[in-house]
Scaffold this motif. Structure first.
Motif, PDB file in Angstrom:
ATOM      1  N   CYS A 198       0.796  -1.179   0.066  1.00  0.00           N
ATOM      2  CA  CYS A 198       0.016  -0.091  -0.011  1.00  0.00           C
ATOM      3  C   CYS A 198       0.826   1.228   0.041  1.00  0.00           C
ATOM      4  O   CYS A 198       1.868   1.505   0.854  1.00  0.00           O
ATOM      5  N   CYS A 201       0.162   3.324   3.399  1.00  0.00           N
ATOM      6  CA  CYS A 201       0.421   2.818   4.810  1.00  0.00           C
ATOM      7  C   CYS A 201       1.519   2.046   4.834  1.00  0.00           C
ATOM      8  O   CYS A 201       1.893   1.527   6.178  1.00  0.00           O
ATOM      9  N   CYS A 231      -6.005  -3.323   1.013  1.00  0.00           N
ATOM     10  CA  CYS A 231      -5.304  -3.124   2.129  1.00  0.00           C
ATOM     11  C   CYS A 231      -5.937  -3.289   3.130  1.00  0.00           C
ATOM     12  O   CYS A 231      -6.974  -2.327   3.445  1.00  0.00           O
ATOM     13  N   CYS A 234      -5.767   0.310   5.581  1.00  0.00           N
ATOM     14  CA  CYS A 234      -6.515   1.519   5.004  1.00  0.00           C
ATOM     15  C   CYS A 234      -7.994   0.896   4.580  1.00  0.00           C
ATOM     16  O   CYS A 234      -8.852   1.913   4.347  1.00  0.00           O
TER      17      CYS A 234
HETATM   18 ZN   LIG Z   1      -2.840   1.039   3.458  1.00  0.00          ZN
END
Ligand SMILES: [Zn+2]
Length: 260
Positions: A198, A201, A231, A234
Protein backbone atom coordinates in the motif's frame (compact mmCIF):
# COMPACT_ATOMS: atom_id res chain seq x y z
CA UNK A 1 55.20 -33.94 22.03
CA UNK A 2 56.70 -33.09 18.68
CA UNK A 3 54.50 -35.64 17.01
CA UNK A 4 51.37 -33.99 18.44
CA UNK A 5 52.54 -30.60 17.24
CA UNK A 6 53.18 -31.98 13.79
CA UNK A 7 49.67 -33.46 13.61
CA UNK A 8 48.15 -30.15 14.69
CA UNK A 9 50.18 -28.32 12.10
CA UNK A 10 49.14 -30.68 9.36
CA UNK A 11 45.47 -29.92 10.08
CA UNK A 12 45.99 -26.20 9.56
CA UNK A 13 45.12 -24.77 6.19
CA UNK A 14 45.99 -21.43 4.68
CA UNK A 15 42.87 -19.58 3.57
CA UNK A 16 42.63 -16.08 2.08
CA UNK A 17 40.04 -13.48 3.04
CA UNK A 18 38.78 -10.07 2.10
CA UNK A 19 36.05 -8.17 3.93
CA UNK A 20 34.12 -5.39 2.23
CA UNK A 21 32.84 -1.94 3.19
CA UNK A 22 31.84 -1.42 6.82
CA UNK A 23 32.79 -4.98 7.85
CA UNK A 24 36.29 -3.55 7.96
CA UNK A 25 35.26 -1.62 11.08
CA UNK A 26 35.48 -4.90 12.99
CA UNK A 27 38.98 -5.75 11.80
CA UNK A 28 42.40 -4.72 13.14
CA UNK A 29 44.33 -2.25 11.00
CA UNK A 30 46.46 -4.85 9.20
CA UNK A 31 43.38 -6.65 7.87
CA UNK A 32 41.34 -3.63 6.81
CA UNK A 33 40.54 -3.11 3.11
CA UNK A 34 43.00 -5.73 1.90
CA UNK A 35 43.46 -9.44 1.29
CA UNK A 36 44.87 -11.38 4.23
CA UNK A 37 45.55 -15.02 4.96
CA UNK A 38 44.90 -17.08 8.05
CA UNK A 39 46.28 -20.45 8.99
CA UNK A 40 43.23 -22.21 10.36
CA UNK A 41 42.59 -25.51 12.04
CA UNK A 42 40.28 -27.52 9.81
CA UNK A 43 37.54 -28.50 9.43
CA UNK A 44 36.22 -24.96 9.79
CA UNK A 45 32.97 -23.43 8.54
CA UNK A 46 32.29 -19.99 7.11
CA UNK A 47 30.27 -19.06 10.21
CA UNK A 48 33.10 -20.08 12.55
CA UNK A 49 35.64 -17.96 10.68
CA UNK A 50 33.37 -14.92 10.62
CA UNK A 51 33.05 -15.19 14.41
CA UNK A 52 36.77 -15.71 14.75
CA UNK A 53 37.31 -12.47 12.82
CA UNK A 54 35.13 -10.66 15.37
CA UNK A 55 32.38 -9.84 12.86
CA UNK A 56 28.79 -10.30 14.10
CA UNK A 57 27.04 -12.77 11.79
CA UNK A 58 24.03 -10.45 11.61
CA UNK A 59 26.20 -7.88 9.80
CA UNK A 60 27.06 -10.30 7.00
CA UNK A 61 24.88 -10.56 3.92
CA UNK A 62 26.82 -12.66 1.47
CA UNK A 63 29.87 -14.90 1.55
CA UNK A 64 31.55 -16.05 -1.63
CA UNK A 65 34.18 -18.75 -1.79
CA UNK A 66 36.23 -18.75 -4.99
CA UNK A 67 33.56 -16.50 -6.56
CA UNK A 68 30.66 -18.79 -5.68
CA UNK A 69 28.01 -17.86 -3.08
CA UNK A 70 27.97 -20.30 -0.17
CA UNK A 71 25.89 -21.08 2.91
CA UNK A 72 27.30 -20.26 6.33
CA UNK A 73 27.71 -23.96 7.11
CA UNK A 74 30.07 -24.34 4.13
CA UNK A 75 33.41 -25.93 5.08
CA UNK A 76 36.50 -24.13 3.90
CA UNK A 77 39.38 -25.89 2.15
CA UNK A 78 43.05 -25.15 1.70
CA UNK A 79 43.77 -22.13 -0.54
CA UNK A 80 40.13 -21.04 -0.66
CA UNK A 81 39.55 -17.34 -1.32
CA UNK A 82 36.72 -15.99 0.81
CA UNK A 83 34.93 -12.66 0.16
CA UNK A 84 32.63 -11.39 2.90
CA UNK A 85 30.03 -8.70 2.17
CA UNK A 86 27.96 -6.65 4.61
CA UNK A 87 24.21 -6.27 4.75
CA UNK A 88 24.17 -2.85 3.20
CA UNK A 89 26.73 -3.07 0.44
CA UNK A 90 25.32 -0.82 -2.23
CA UNK A 91 25.98 -2.88 -5.32
CA UNK A 92 23.44 -5.48 -6.23
CA UNK A 93 24.34 -8.93 -4.95
CA UNK A 94 20.83 -10.31 -4.69
CA UNK A 95 20.99 -12.08 -8.05
CA UNK A 96 24.07 -14.01 -6.95
CA UNK A 97 22.38 -15.71 -4.08
CA UNK A 98 21.30 -18.76 -5.95
CA UNK A 99 22.23 -21.12 -3.13
CA UNK A 100 20.21 -19.28 -0.49
CA UNK A 101 16.75 -20.54 0.36
CA UNK A 102 15.60 -16.96 0.62
CA UNK A 103 17.49 -13.75 0.00
CA UNK A 104 19.37 -12.53 3.04
CA UNK A 105 19.17 -8.99 1.86
CA UNK A 106 15.90 -7.24 2.41
CA UNK A 107 16.32 -3.60 1.53
CA UNK A 108 14.21 -1.49 3.88
CA UNK A 109 14.09 2.27 4.15
CA UNK A 110 13.11 5.01 6.53
CA UNK A 111 12.65 8.50 5.08
CA UNK A 112 12.75 11.95 6.61
CA UNK A 113 9.92 14.49 6.50
CA UNK A 114 11.07 15.97 3.15
CA UNK A 115 10.61 12.75 1.21
CA UNK A 116 6.92 11.82 1.49
CA UNK A 117 6.42 11.46 -2.26
CA UNK A 118 9.50 9.32 -2.63
CA UNK A 119 8.19 7.11 0.20
CA UNK A 120 5.01 6.46 -1.79
CA UNK A 121 7.02 5.57 -4.89
CA UNK A 122 9.32 3.18 -3.03
CA UNK A 123 6.27 1.46 -1.59
CA UNK A 124 4.83 1.25 -5.09
CA UNK A 125 7.92 -0.73 -6.07
CA UNK A 126 7.33 -3.02 -3.09
CA UNK A 127 10.02 -1.70 -0.72
CA UNK A 128 9.26 -1.65 2.99
CA UNK A 129 9.46 2.12 3.54
CA UNK A 130 8.67 3.94 6.77
CA UNK A 131 7.70 7.58 6.60
CA UNK A 132 5.94 10.03 8.88
CA UNK A 133 6.04 13.79 8.44
CA UNK A 134 6.69 14.24 12.16
CA UNK A 135 9.52 11.77 12.78
CA UNK A 136 12.22 13.31 14.95
CA UNK A 137 15.86 12.84 13.95
CA UNK A 138 16.60 10.63 16.94
CA UNK A 139 13.53 8.54 16.27
CA UNK A 140 14.64 7.94 12.66
CA UNK A 141 18.14 6.95 13.78
CA UNK A 142 16.83 4.56 16.45
CA UNK A 143 14.33 2.85 14.14
CA UNK A 144 16.95 2.55 11.38
CA UNK A 145 19.40 0.87 13.76
CA UNK A 146 16.86 -1.46 15.29
CA UNK A 147 15.22 -2.55 12.05
CA UNK A 148 18.31 -2.37 9.80
CA UNK A 149 16.82 0.29 7.58
CA UNK A 150 18.64 2.63 5.25
CA UNK A 151 17.94 6.28 6.06
CA UNK A 152 17.13 8.42 3.03
CA UNK A 153 17.24 12.10 3.84
CA UNK A 154 17.52 15.64 2.51
CA UNK A 155 18.90 16.71 5.88
CA UNK A 156 22.70 16.67 5.93
CA UNK A 157 22.80 17.33 9.66
CA UNK A 158 20.82 14.17 10.38
CA UNK A 159 23.13 12.08 8.20
CA UNK A 160 26.23 13.55 9.85
CA UNK A 161 25.28 11.98 13.17
CA UNK A 162 27.91 9.41 14.17
CA UNK A 163 25.06 7.08 15.10
CA UNK A 164 23.92 6.78 11.49
CA UNK A 165 25.37 3.63 9.93
CA UNK A 166 23.46 3.49 6.70
CA UNK A 167 22.27 6.80 5.40
CA UNK A 168 22.11 8.43 2.01
CA UNK A 169 21.63 12.06 1.05
CA UNK A 170 19.13 12.24 -1.80
CA UNK A 171 20.40 14.88 -4.25
CA UNK A 172 17.40 15.17 -6.57
CA UNK A 173 14.52 17.40 -5.52
CA UNK A 174 11.85 16.15 -7.94
CA UNK A 175 10.11 12.90 -6.95
CA UNK A 176 10.63 10.98 -10.22
CA UNK A 177 14.30 11.88 -10.28
CA UNK A 178 14.61 10.95 -6.61
CA UNK A 179 13.27 7.50 -7.37
CA UNK A 180 15.61 7.08 -10.35
CA UNK A 181 18.54 8.22 -8.17
CA UNK A 182 17.77 5.87 -5.27
CA UNK A 183 17.11 2.89 -7.57
CA UNK A 184 20.49 3.48 -9.22
CA UNK A 185 22.40 4.15 -5.98
CA UNK A 186 21.22 0.94 -4.29
CA UNK A 187 20.82 -1.05 -7.52
CA UNK A 188 17.31 -1.98 -6.54
CA UNK A 189 16.15 -3.26 -9.92
CA UNK A 190 16.19 -6.98 -9.18
CA UNK A 191 14.20 -6.41 -5.98
CA UNK A 192 11.21 -4.63 -7.52
CA UNK A 193 7.89 -6.15 -6.46
CA UNK A 194 5.65 -3.53 -7.96
CA UNK A 195 2.11 -2.99 -6.67
CA UNK A 196 2.41 -5.39 -3.75
CA UNK A 197 2.40 -2.78 -0.98
CA UNK A 198 0.00 0.00 0.00
CA UNK A 199 1.46 3.35 -1.07
CA UNK A 200 -0.36 5.13 1.76
CA UNK A 201 0.49 2.97 4.79
CA UNK A 202 3.25 0.52 3.68
CA UNK A 203 1.17 -2.60 4.43
CA UNK A 204 1.57 -5.59 2.10
CA UNK A 205 -1.56 -5.83 -0.09
CA UNK A 206 -3.74 -8.93 -0.11
CA UNK A 207 -4.98 -10.40 -3.35
CA UNK A 208 -8.78 -10.68 -3.23
CA UNK A 209 -11.18 -12.70 -5.29
CA UNK A 210 -13.77 -10.72 -7.21
CA UNK A 211 -16.63 -12.08 -5.18
CA UNK A 212 -15.26 -10.96 -1.81
CA UNK A 213 -15.00 -7.28 -2.77
CA UNK A 214 -18.27 -6.94 -4.68
CA UNK A 215 -19.87 -4.78 -1.99
CA UNK A 216 -16.82 -2.54 -1.58
CA UNK A 217 -16.58 -1.08 -5.08
CA UNK A 218 -18.54 0.62 -7.79
CA UNK A 219 -20.40 -1.86 -10.08
CA UNK A 220 -18.80 -0.32 -13.21
CA UNK A 221 -15.31 -1.00 -11.89
CA UNK A 222 -16.37 -4.41 -10.70
CA UNK A 223 -17.44 -5.23 -14.26
CA UNK A 224 -14.25 -3.97 -15.89
CA UNK A 225 -11.55 -5.71 -13.83
CA UNK A 226 -10.85 -9.23 -12.65
CA UNK A 227 -7.97 -8.74 -10.26
CA UNK A 228 -8.31 -6.81 -7.00
CA UNK A 229 -6.02 -6.06 -4.07
CA UNK A 230 -6.93 -5.00 -0.58
CA UNK A 231 -5.15 -3.02 2.15
CA UNK A 232 -6.42 -4.33 5.50
CA UNK A 233 -5.19 -1.21 7.31
CA UNK A 234 -6.63 1.48 5.03
CA UNK A 235 -9.58 -0.79 4.21
CA UNK A 236 -9.24 0.11 0.53
CA UNK A 237 -9.55 -1.92 -2.65
CA UNK A 238 -7.16 -1.42 -5.58
CA UNK A 239 -7.31 -2.52 -9.20
CA UNK A 240 -5.20 -2.07 -12.30
CA UNK A 241 -6.88 1.08 -13.62
CA UNK A 242 -5.47 4.14 -15.41
CA UNK A 243 -3.46 5.16 -12.32
CA UNK A 244 -1.78 1.79 -12.47
CA UNK A 245 -0.88 2.30 -16.13
CA UNK A 246 0.75 5.65 -15.35
CA UNK A 247 2.76 4.02 -12.57
CA UNK A 248 3.82 1.23 -14.90
CA UNK A 249 5.10 3.90 -17.31
CA UNK A 250 7.17 5.36 -14.48
CA UNK A 251 8.64 1.97 -13.59
CA UNK A 252 9.59 1.41 -17.23
CA UNK A 253 11.32 4.80 -17.30
CA UNK A 254 13.36 3.83 -14.22
CA UNK A 255 14.39 0.56 -15.79
CA UNK A 256 15.30 2.23 -19.09
CA UNK A 257 17.39 4.74 -17.13
CA UNK A 258 19.36 1.78 -15.74
CA UNK A 259 20.75 0.90 -19.15
CA UNK A 260 21.91 4.48 -19.87
ZN1 LIG B 1 -2.91 0.99 3.43
Amino acid sequence: MNAVKKTEKSLRKTISFRCYAELNDFLPFERKQRNFTLSLKTPVTVAEVIELLGIPLSEVDLVMVNSQPVERSHRLLKNDYVSIYPTFETFDISSLKTTQKQPLRITRFILDAHLGKLARYLRMLGFDTLYKNDYGDLEIIEIAKEQKRIILSRDKLLLKSPRVNHGYYVRATEKHNQLIEVAAKFELYSQFKSFTRCMTCNTVLLSKSKETIRKLIDPDIYGCFDEFFFCPVCNKVFWRGSHFERMEGLILSIISNKSK
